[in-house]
Design a protein around this motif. Structure first.
Motif, PDB file in Angstrom:
ATOM      1  N   LEU A 153      73.561 -44.419  11.393  1.00 32.54           N
ATOM      2  CA  LEU A 153      74.102 -43.634  10.281  1.00 32.54           C
ATOM      3  C   LEU A 153      73.455 -43.947   8.932  1.00 32.54           C
ATOM      4  CD1 LEU A 153      77.903 -43.722  11.185  1.00 32.54           C
ATOM      5  CD2 LEU A 153      76.377 -41.745  11.270  1.00 32.54           C
ATOM      6  N   GLN A 154      72.586 -44.939   8.862  1.00 29.12           N
ATOM      7  CA  GLN A 154      72.023 -45.364   7.579  1.00 29.12           C
ATOM      8  C   GLN A 154      71.308 -44.250   6.831  1.00 29.12           C
ATOM      9  OE1 GLN A 154      72.566 -48.282   5.891  1.00 29.12           O
ATOM     10  NE2 GLN A 154      74.026 -48.580   7.561  1.00 29.12           N
ATOM     11  N   ALA A 169      74.342 -42.143   5.575  1.00 29.83           N
ATOM     12  CA  ALA A 169      75.393 -42.912   4.901  1.00 29.83           C
ATOM     13  C   ALA A 169      74.857 -44.311   4.597  1.00 29.83           C
ATOM     14  CB  ALA A 169      76.638 -42.991   5.765  1.00 29.83           C
ATOM     15  N   ILE A 215      76.591 -48.058   5.030  1.00 24.30           N
ATOM     16  CA  ILE A 215      77.744 -48.114   5.935  1.00 24.30           C
ATOM     17  C   ILE A 215      77.607 -49.351   6.821  1.00 24.30           C
ATOM     18  CG2 ILE A 215      76.791 -46.707   7.812  1.00 24.30           C
ATOM     19  CD1 ILE A 215      79.641 -45.386   7.916  1.00 24.30           C
ATOM     20  N   THR A 234      83.345 -50.533   8.658  1.00 22.63           N
ATOM     21  CA  THR A 234      83.682 -49.151   8.304  1.00 22.63           C
ATOM     22  C   THR A 234      83.588 -48.255   9.530  1.00 22.63           C
ATOM     23  OG1 THR A 234      82.870 -49.518   6.065  1.00 22.63           O
ATOM     24  CG2 THR A 234      83.111 -47.229   6.762  1.00 22.63           C
ATOM     25  N   TYR A 260      86.624 -46.117  11.203  1.00 25.18           N
ATOM     26  CA  TYR A 260      86.547 -44.667  11.417  1.00 25.18           C
ATOM     27  C   TYR A 260      86.706 -44.331  12.901  1.00 25.18           C
ATOM     28  CZ  TYR A 260      84.765 -43.952   6.635  1.00 25.18           C
ATOM     29  OH  TYR A 260      84.619 -43.897   5.280  1.00 25.18           O
TER      30      TYR A 260
END
Length: 187
Positions: free
Chosen positions: A8-9, A12, A15, A19, A23
Motif C-alpha cells: 500500500l505504500q 498510502a 501506512i 494501521t 483496518y
C-alpha cells in the motif's frame, strides 16, 4: 499485515502494520473480508509453515463493483480476473465445506509450496484444491498438487486432489488429480 502495508505504500505512504491490522479487523467485523486460516498440519520435510491467514473478499462481486470491472475489462486484465475468480471459488468452497461441518484452509510453507485450499471434514478426510482461471494452467497445477500434498504429514492421503478452472472439461490425470470448471460444483 506487513506485506499488505508494503504493497500500500504507493497509494498510502507511511501506512504501517498496526494501521493495516486495525483496518483489516474492521473489514472482518463488517463481513467485507474473510480470513482463511492456514493449514495446521505438520510436514514430513520439516519446512516451516506460514501461519498468517489469507484474506479474501467475502463477496467477490464487491471487487468488480469497486473496480467497475466490465466483462471486456476483465478479459483485458486476466490477472485481476484470476484474483476475482479465485476469491469466488474459495467463497463457494467455504460455503459448501462448512455446511458439511468441515473447514477451509490454505497452505504455504517456507519452501514456497502453495495450495490454494485444503478442505477438511470432521471424519478427517481432506482434499487439496488449486484454482486456475484458464484451463491451460490446469495441467501444471495438476502435476504440482500430488508433490505438495505428499509433503503434508498425515496418516491419510487426500480423499481427492482437484483443480478448479473457469472453463474447460472435466479431466482426470494419471496421478489422480481431477480438473473441472467451477460450474460443475454442485450439491
Amino acid at each position: 499485515m506487513t506485506k499488505i502495508a508494503a504493497d500500500l505504500q504507493t497509494i498510502a505512504p507511511g501506512i504501517n502494520y498496526k494501521t493495516v491490522s486495525r483496518y483489516t479487523g474492521i473489514l472482518e467485523r463488517l463481513f467485507a473480508v474473510e480470513a482463511i486460516p492456514p493449514w495446521s498440519g505438520s510436514l514430513k520435510n520439516r519446512a516451516n509453515l506460514r501461519r498468517s491467514p489469507k484474506y479474501v473478499l467475502a463477496d467477490p462481486s464487491l471487487a468488480t463493483a469497486v473496480l467497475r470491472a466490465t466483462p471486456p475489462a476483465l478479459f483485458a486484465d486476466l490477472q485481476t480476473a484470476g484474483f476475482i475468480f479465485e476469491a469466488t471459488v474459495l467463497h463457494d468452497l467455504a460455503v459448501t465445506v462448512e455446511a458439511l461441518g468441515g473447514s477451509l484452509n490454505h497452505f504455504l510453507d517456507s519452501n514456497g509450496n502453495v495450495i490454494d485450499a485444503i478442505l477438511t471434514l470432521p471424519d478427517e478426510r481432506w482434499a487439496t484444491i488449486e484454482v486456475k482461471l484458464g484451463g491451460g494452467a490446469a495441467e501444471a497445477a495438476a502435476l504440482k498438487l500430488p508433490r505438495v500434498s505428499q509433503s503434508i504429514d498425515t496418516t491419510k492421503q487426500p480423499a481427492f486432489m482437484a483443480v478448479f478452472t473457469g472453463t474447460g472439461l472435466t479431466r482426470k490425470f494419471e496421478n489422480g488429480v481431477i480438473t473441472f470448471p467451477l460450474a460443475a460444483l454442485a450439491p
